[in-house]
Each structure stands twice: as C-alpha cells, then as structure tokens.
Design a protein around this motif. Sequence first.
Motif, PDB file in Angstrom:
ATOM      1  N   THR A  14       0.820  -1.207   0.000  1.00 31.92           N
ATOM      2  CA  THR A  14       0.000   0.000   0.000  1.00 31.92           C
ATOM      3  C   THR A  14       0.852   1.254   0.000  1.00 31.92           C
ATOM      4  OG1 THR A  14      -1.687  -1.183   1.268  1.00 31.92           O
ATOM      5  CG2 THR A  14      -1.869   1.206   1.194  1.00 31.92           C
ATOM      6  N   ILE A  15       1.957   1.222   0.720  1.00 34.28           N
ATOM      7  CA  ILE A  15       2.797   2.404   0.889  1.00 34.28           C
ATOM      8  C   ILE A  15       4.195   2.225   0.315  1.00 34.28           C
ATOM      9  CG2 ILE A  15       3.914   3.881   2.632  1.00 34.28           C
ATOM     10  CD1 ILE A  15       1.510   3.446   4.411  1.00 34.28           C
ATOM     11  N   LYS A  16       4.728   1.002   0.363  1.00 35.02           N
ATOM     12  CA  LYS A  16       6.135   0.788   0.013  1.00 35.02           C
ATOM     13  C   LYS A  16       6.318  -0.047  -1.254  1.00 35.02           C
ATOM     14  CE  LYS A  16       7.504   0.600   4.910  1.00 35.02           C
ATOM     15  NZ  LYS A  16       6.237   0.213   5.528  1.00 35.02           N
ATOM     16  N   ILE A  28      17.205  -6.557   0.970  1.00 37.00           N
ATOM     17  CA  ILE A  28      16.253  -5.859   0.107  1.00 37.00           C
ATOM     18  C   ILE A  28      16.261  -4.376   0.452  1.00 37.00           C
ATOM     19  CG2 ILE A  28      14.751  -7.855  -0.244  1.00 37.00           C
ATOM     20  CD1 ILE A  28      12.880  -6.698   1.902  1.00 37.00           C
ATOM     21  N   ILE A  29      15.669  -3.579  -0.408  1.00 35.08           N
ATOM     22  CA  ILE A  29      15.569  -2.141  -0.192  1.00 35.08           C
ATOM     23  C   ILE A  29      14.102  -1.747  -0.240  1.00 35.08           C
ATOM     24  CG2 ILE A  29      16.191   0.154  -1.036  1.00 35.08           C
ATOM     25  CD1 ILE A  29      18.621  -1.158  -2.404  1.00 35.08           C
ATOM     26  N   LYS A  30      13.637  -1.089   0.808  1.00 33.89           N
ATOM     27  CA  LYS A  30      12.263  -0.603   0.853  1.00 33.89           C
ATOM     28  C   LYS A  30      12.243   0.904   0.590  1.00 33.89           C
ATOM     29  CE  LYS A  30      10.536  -3.941   4.271  1.00 33.89           C
ATOM     30  NZ  LYS A  30       9.838  -4.074   5.570  1.00 33.89           N
ATOM     31  N   THR A  31      11.348   1.334  -0.284  1.00 32.87           N
ATOM     32  CA  THR A  31      11.164   2.765  -0.529  1.00 32.87           C
ATOM     33  C   THR A  31       9.694   3.130  -0.348  1.00 32.87           C
ATOM     34  OG1 THR A  31      10.714   2.532  -2.915  1.00 32.87           O
ATOM     35  CG2 THR A  31      13.036   2.732  -2.246  1.00 32.87           C
ATOM     36  N   ILE A  32       9.437   4.405  -0.140  1.00 35.28           N
ATOM     37  CA  ILE A  32       8.061   4.887  -0.075  1.00 35.28           C
ATOM     38  C   ILE A  32       7.611   5.249  -1.484  1.00 35.28           C
ATOM     39  CG2 ILE A  32       6.493   6.569   0.949  1.00 35.28           C
ATOM     40  CD1 ILE A  32       7.807   4.720   2.988  1.00 35.28           C
ATOM     41  N   LYS A  33       6.441   4.795  -1.881  1.00 33.99           N
ATOM     42  CA  LYS A  33       5.941   5.063  -3.227  1.00 33.99           C
ATOM     43  C   LYS A  33       5.906   6.564  -3.491  1.00 33.99           C
ATOM     44  CE  LYS A  33       3.045   0.976  -3.877  1.00 33.99           C
ATOM     45  NZ  LYS A  33       1.666   0.499  -4.143  1.00 33.99           N
ATOM     46  N   PRO A  34       6.608   7.041  -4.512  1.00 39.93           N
ATOM     47  CA  PRO A  34       6.694   8.490  -4.760  1.00 39.93           C
ATOM     48  C   PRO A  34       5.356   9.147  -5.065  1.00 39.93           C
ATOM     49  CG  PRO A  34       7.665   7.233  -6.573  1.00 39.93           C
ATOM     50  CD  PRO A  34       7.417   6.266  -5.470  1.00 39.93           C
ATOM     51  N   GLN A  35       4.398   8.404  -5.589  1.00 44.91           N
ATOM     52  CA  GLN A  35       3.096   9.000  -5.910  1.00 44.91           C
ATOM     53  C   GLN A  35       2.305   9.379  -4.661  1.00 44.91           C
ATOM     54  OE1 GLN A  35       4.116   5.923  -6.686  1.00 44.91           O
ATOM     55  NE2 GLN A  35       2.449   4.408  -6.719  1.00 44.91           N
ATOM     56  N   LEU A  36       2.766   8.908  -3.495  1.00 44.96           N
ATOM     57  CA  LEU A  36       2.086   9.218  -2.242  1.00 44.96           C
ATOM     58  C   LEU A  36       2.710  10.408  -1.515  1.00 44.96           C
ATOM     59  CD1 LEU A  36       1.751   5.586  -0.798  1.00 44.96           C
ATOM     60  CD2 LEU A  36       0.097   6.837  -2.198  1.00 44.96           C
ATOM     61  N   VAL A  37       3.812  10.922  -2.064  1.00 48.23           N
ATOM     62  CA  VAL A  37       4.619  11.897  -1.344  1.00 48.23           C
ATOM     63  C   VAL A  37       4.428  13.311  -1.887  1.00 48.23           C
ATOM     64  CG1 VAL A  37       6.947  12.441  -0.553  1.00 48.23           C
ATOM     65  CG2 VAL A  37       6.321  10.058  -1.009  1.00 48.23           C
ATOM     66  N   ALA A  38       4.278  14.267  -0.954  1.00 42.56           N
ATOM     67  CA  ALA A  38       4.206  15.679  -1.322  1.00 42.56           C
ATOM     68  C   ALA A  38       5.616  16.237  -1.499  1.00 42.56           C
ATOM     69  CB  ALA A  38       3.466  16.459  -0.241  1.00 42.56           C
ATOM     70  N   ALA A  39       5.714  17.436  -2.065  1.00 45.75           N
ATOM     71  CA  ALA A  39       7.017  18.046  -2.342  1.00 45.75           C
ATOM     72  C   ALA A  39       7.834  18.298  -1.080  1.00 45.75           C
ATOM     73  CB  ALA A  39       6.825  19.354  -3.111  1.00 45.75           C
ATOM     74  N   ASP A  40       7.151  18.421   0.070  1.00 47.31           N
ATOM     75  CA  ASP A  40       7.866  18.688   1.318  1.00 47.31           C
ATOM     76  C   ASP A  40       8.316  17.421   2.036  1.00 47.31           C
ATOM     77  OD1 ASP A  40       5.459  17.723   2.232  1.00 47.31           O
ATOM     78  OD2 ASP A  40       4.855  19.547   3.278  1.00 47.31           O
ATOM     79  N   GLY A  41       8.103  16.244   1.416  1.00 45.23           N
ATOM     80  CA  GLY A  41       8.563  14.996   2.008  1.00 45.23           C
ATOM     81  C   GLY A  41       7.586  14.353   2.966  1.00 45.23           C
ATOM     82  N   GLY A  42       6.388  14.886   3.053  1.00 46.58           N
ATOM     83  CA  GLY A  42       5.345  14.268   3.855  1.00 46.58           C
ATOM     84  C   GLY A  42       4.374  13.527   2.957  1.00 46.58           C
ATOM     85  N   PHE A  43       3.472  12.778   3.560  1.00 42.68           N
ATOM     86  CA  PHE A  43       2.441  12.115   2.765  1.00 42.68           C
ATOM     87  C   PHE A  43       1.464  13.153   2.228  1.00 42.68           C
ATOM     88  CE2 PHE A  43       3.752   8.337   5.249  1.00 42.68           C
ATOM     89  CZ  PHE A  43       3.916   7.447   4.195  1.00 42.68           C
ATOM     90  N   ALA A  44       1.172  13.083   0.939  1.00 45.91           N
ATOM     91  CA  ALA A  44       0.321  14.070   0.291  1.00 45.91           C
ATOM     92  C   ALA A  44      -1.080  14.118   0.898  1.00 45.91           C
ATOM     93  CB  ALA A  44       0.232  13.772  -1.205  1.00 45.91           C
ATOM     94  N   LYS A  45      -1.549  13.001   1.437  1.00 50.98           N
ATOM     95  CA  LYS A  45      -2.900  12.952   1.995  1.00 50.98           C
ATOM     96  C   LYS A  45      -2.999  13.651   3.346  1.00 50.98           C
ATOM     97  CE  LYS A  45      -2.405   8.474   4.364  1.00 50.98           C
ATOM     98  NZ  LYS A  45      -2.960   7.113   4.509  1.00 50.98           N
TER      99      LYS A  45
END
Length: 216
Positions: A14-16, A28-45
């Motif tokens: 859902t997030i990663k 392994i490497i876990k990342t946060i899905k970029p489509q969920l992220v705002a320009a300030d590095g927080g979750f857009a929602k």
Amino acid sequence: MLNVENLQLLGSGTIKNVYQHPQDADKIIKTIKPQLVAADGGFAKHSAFKRAVYQGIYRQFRREILQYLQLCKTHYSSGIFQFPIETPYGLVATSEGLGLVVEKILGPDGRAWTLEDLSKGPGLESKHQKALDRFFDDCVQKHIVFGEVNDAGLLYTEQRSGYPEFVLVDGIGEKLMLPVRAMFSTISARYVRKTQRRIQGQLEALSKHESKQLET
C-alpha cells in the motif's frame, strides 16, 4: 544514488515498494511510493501541519531503526543482534528517495511467505502455529513494540535461525504520540496479546469458512 529502474522489483504494498539489493542477495531495499509523497517529504494525503512534523514519510523507517537499536541496547551484555523483527542495515539514496536496507526473509522454498499467504494458500500446519505462538511470546518477553501489525506483515522462514519462525517486517515500533508502549513493557505486552487474539481469531474464522466450503 541507485536508480530503481535498474533494480528488481520484488513487491509493492500500500505504501512501500520492495527491491532486491543490487549487491547482496540476502538484503532488500524498501522505498516509499513516490506517488504518495508531497514536495515537502510528507504524505500528500496529510495536512500541511502533519507533513511538517517529525520525519514525514521517513517516520516509518525511524520507528523501525529505533526499535532495533533499543533491542540491541537491552541485550548488549548478551551480544544478541537478531530478534523477531527484520534486521535493518542502513539507508541508501535511490531515485524514489531514501531506501531502508533490511534483511531478506524467505521461506523453505525460496519464496516470501506471509502468514496471510500461508493461511489462504497451502494452509497452516502444526509447525506454523507453534512458530506463531513463539513469535508473540518472544515479542512480549523482549518488549518488541507493535505499531499496526497484521498477518501480511509476518514472514515465515526456517533458514534464518535453523527452525520454523515468523519475522515481523511491517508495523514495527512505537506509533503513538505519547510512547507508552515503548516506555512500559506491561502496556506493550497487553497490546501484543490483543494483536495475537485478533490475528488468531481471523485465522480460525478463515479455517471454519474453508471447512464449510469443503462440506458443500
């Protein structure tokens, strides 16, 4: 910086996103899905205020690393560095932001089997149930703090320690604003047992449902 386009995508939640480490088959490497992220590095929602506090999208990484450090501190004299949670190895820059490098947990057949996969697929055997019970007992005994833990965040393996076990790979660490679970082992233990009863109830309900389907 690692370009994720050059990495093998192992899974996506859902997030990663989860990628194979390019130099180490056991990581392994876990990342946060970029489509969920705002320009300030927080979750857009999230609201602007909520995005501004703490570490934004990386708060999940912070909780996991802090939990691991606390466990290593607690067990310093014993020289124990492996616990019923995945071992974090560090952070790496990627084209999807910071990635958390962790150990890779695999089942006996080389696949990543979650408790959810096992219960809905081949079914739980006695060894799985014993491993699950031991997992929750260990989490209580070692004061492992749960965030939001479910059956999709528990991976089964037999290779890690040489015996059947479940390893927590998601929902690790204190999530409350007032860290009472991290501060008090008794409060943490109650929440772990509550989570155990919820997950066990879900497994039993699924087993009954499958039994009825077989009868019909």
